[in-house]
Design a protein around this motif. Structure first.
Motif, short mmCIF file in Angstrom:
data_model
loop_
_atom_site.label_atom_id
_atom_site.label_comp_id
_atom_site.label_asym_id
_atom_site.label_seq_id
_atom_site.Cartn_x
_atom_site.Cartn_y
_atom_site.Cartn_z
N ALA A 103 -37.18 -13.32 38.56
CA ALA A 103 -37.36 -12.00 39.16
C ALA A 103 -36.29 -11.74 40.21
O ALA A 103 -35.83 -12.67 40.90
N ARG A 104 -35.87 -10.47 40.31
CA ARG A 104 -34.86 -10.08 41.30
C ARG A 104 -35.38 -8.90 42.11
O ARG A 104 -36.28 -8.17 41.66
N PRO A 105 -34.85 -8.66 43.30
CA PRO A 105 -35.31 -7.54 44.13
C PRO A 105 -35.26 -6.19 43.43
O PRO A 105 -36.08 -5.31 43.70
N VAL A 106 -34.29 -6.01 42.52
CA VAL A 106 -34.21 -4.74 41.82
C VAL A 106 -35.47 -4.47 41.00
O VAL A 106 -35.80 -3.32 40.68
N ASP A 107 -36.22 -5.52 40.67
CA ASP A 107 -37.47 -5.37 39.90
C ASP A 107 -38.59 -4.77 40.73
O ASP A 107 -39.63 -4.37 40.19
N LEU A 108 -38.42 -4.73 42.04
CA LEU A 108 -39.47 -4.18 42.90
C LEU A 108 -39.70 -2.69 42.63
O LEU A 108 -40.77 -2.16 42.94
N GLY A 109 -38.70 -2.02 42.03
CA GLY A 109 -38.91 -0.63 41.63
C GLY A 109 -40.02 -0.50 40.61
O GLY A 109 -40.78 0.47 40.61
#
Length: 488
Positions: free
Chosen positions: A355-361
């Protein structure tokens, strides 16, 4: 811990065979049962003895609860040891249903009944007309059956349309048509509560039960009788009754009738995880987003962001705190990150899904309907969630990166570097946008990334870039294809 009321019930089902788990034959008649020295005790005595055994062995009475060791568990253990019916009070997602369902493990593995009994008649003390007739006819040779512990638990979600017939019973028109008189006890079709005599009956969201049904339930539990179609039916039931309720319903709206409130010997208050570490432990324990046979990793710093996000919502004035923010919200967010990481890995052909921070969307999009907002915030729900999520990222970034030198990375952007990322961009492509990242090893160590995995490195890099934007040291431009970071 976990979460909240759900509907459903466990019914009697098929009776267990007369063989115990070790393969030994069990007594098949009342006489054999007496000769075996079977312990004659009530269901509350049985549960108390099994709870005491677990405590003596150093085990909790209920497995799988997180953050309740010094609050809920002591109260629960005390209530069970003293044989109290109990009510659990707490907002949604505070593991009330899990606690109720776990109590079944405190029952004996097998329980003897008069064979064929609809109400689990005790072989020594039957009360139903059918069982009394059989016992009078066969005496010590009366056949018995053995009921498994899973069939001794019933759960009902209280709704306004529940009737006395559902819980207690009603006249069976088919039995009347067969020639029996209405006044004959044998015409009664028993409901959920009598069918789980000598077991546990759990009622979720008790205040939603109509008051007249609560009174009927009280009669069965306290007075041991109930009127069905104009005649009294004697039901000397042996039960442990447990219920759940929202404190708002229980204390303010007063929808539980006073005599029924008094019937519960113990009132146990549940709560949400009181620390971020407990919140994270629940996420790891409860997440089930393993729909394919592939390992997906959520870095610790992102789990901390999710925990902080939930906790900030529980303190936000814009959120309706009477409905609460369930632990299931945290678990669902964790699972969403897992799904987003898996989607990217499959599309990009990556060997490792991280998981990456961009997945927080994706978390924001999936979680929008899971939180109740105050009415005056209508139309601003997405904005509020996005703001609180950014605040949580900033909080974790500052805690993790305190004292870490990021000047080398910032100088790269001062020289004109522009970095793009998106939720489908492979990790290798993100990293290729840098010739080198000054001080990156120290940043990885601060984020507890000790693997040489490029997927983990990409996740950590994204987190640092977002943190630098939130601390106003980088510009960030969101567009339909993803996110672009540049110098200020």
């Amino acid at each position: 811990m976990t979460s909240g009321g759900s509907s459903g019930q466990a019914s009697g089902g098929d009776r267990a065979p007369s063989v115990d788990p070790r393969g030994e034959s069990l007594p098949a008649t009342v006489g054999e049962l007496r000769a075996s020295g079977y312990a004659d005790r009530t269901v509350k005595q049985e549960i108390a003895a099994n709870a005491a055994r677990r405590l003596a062995d150093g085990l909790p009475v209920v497995d799988g609860l997180v953050g309740f060791d010094e609050t809920v568990l002591p109260a629960l253990e005390t209530a069970l040891l003293c044989g109290h019916d109990m009510i659990l009070l707490g907002e949604r997602g505070q593991a009330k249903s899990r606690i109720l369902r776990s109590l079944v493990e405190l029952l004996d593995e097998r329980m003897p009944i008069v064979a064929g009994s609809e109400v689990n008649d005790h072989p020594y003390r039957p009360f139903s007309p059918a069982a009394l007739t059989v016992l009078a006819e066969h005496g010590r040779d009366t056949p018995i059956a053995w009921v498994a512990r899973r069939d001794r638990y019933a759960e009902k979600l209280a709704t306004p349309d529940i009737s006395v017939a559902d819980l207690i019973g009603d006249v069976d028109p088919i039995k009347v048509a067969e020639g029996r008189y209405l006044s004959d006890d044998l015409t009664v079709h028993y409901g959920l509560v009598p069918r789980h005599n000598r077991g546990i009956v759990a009622i979720n969201e008790l205040p939603d039960l109509a008051e007249r049904i609560q009174v009927a339930l009280l009669n069965v539990l306290e007075e041991r009788d109930v009127q069905v179609r104009g005649y009294s039916l004697r039901l000397p039931l042996d039960l442990l009754v447990v219920a759940s309720a929202n404190p708002e319903d229980y204390t303010n709206r007063g929808r539980i009738v006073t005599p029924l409130k008094d019937r519960f010997g113990s009132e146990i208050r549940t709560h949400y995880p009181r620390t971020a570490s407990d919140e994270m432990a629940v996420m790891h324990a409860e997440a089930t987003a393993d729909t394919v046979d592939r390992t997906v990793e959520v870095p610790a710093f992102l789990v901390e962001v999710l925990a902080s996000f939930t906790r900030s919502l529980r303190a936000a004035s814009e959120v309706d705190q009477r409905s609460g923010v369930s632990v299931r919200f945290s678990v669902a967010n964790y699972e969403t990150l897992v799904g987003a990481a898996l989607r990217r890995a499959l599309r990009a052909g990556e060997a490792r899904a991280v998981a990456r921070p961009v997945d927080l969307g994706q978390v924001l999009a999936a979680g929008l309907g899971k939180v109740e907002f105050e009415t005056f915030e209508e139309g601003r729900e997405a904005e509020i969630l996005a703001r609180l999520l950014q605040r949580s990222q900033l909080e974790v970034f500052r805690a993790r990166m305190a004292g870490i030198d990021v000047s080398g990375l910032l100088s790269t952007f001062d020289e004109g570097a522009v970095v793009e990322t998106s939720d489908v961009m492979p990790s290798a492509e993100l990293l290729r946008q840098f010739d080198r990242i000054p001080g990156f090893a120290a940043m990885l160590a601060a984020l507890d990334v000790h693997s040489e995995s490029r997927e983990l490195a990409a996740s950590a890099l994204e987190f640092v870039l977002e943190g630098l934007h939130l601390t106003r040291r980088l510009d960030r431009d969101a567009h339909s294809g993803g996110v672009r970071y540049s110098g200020r």
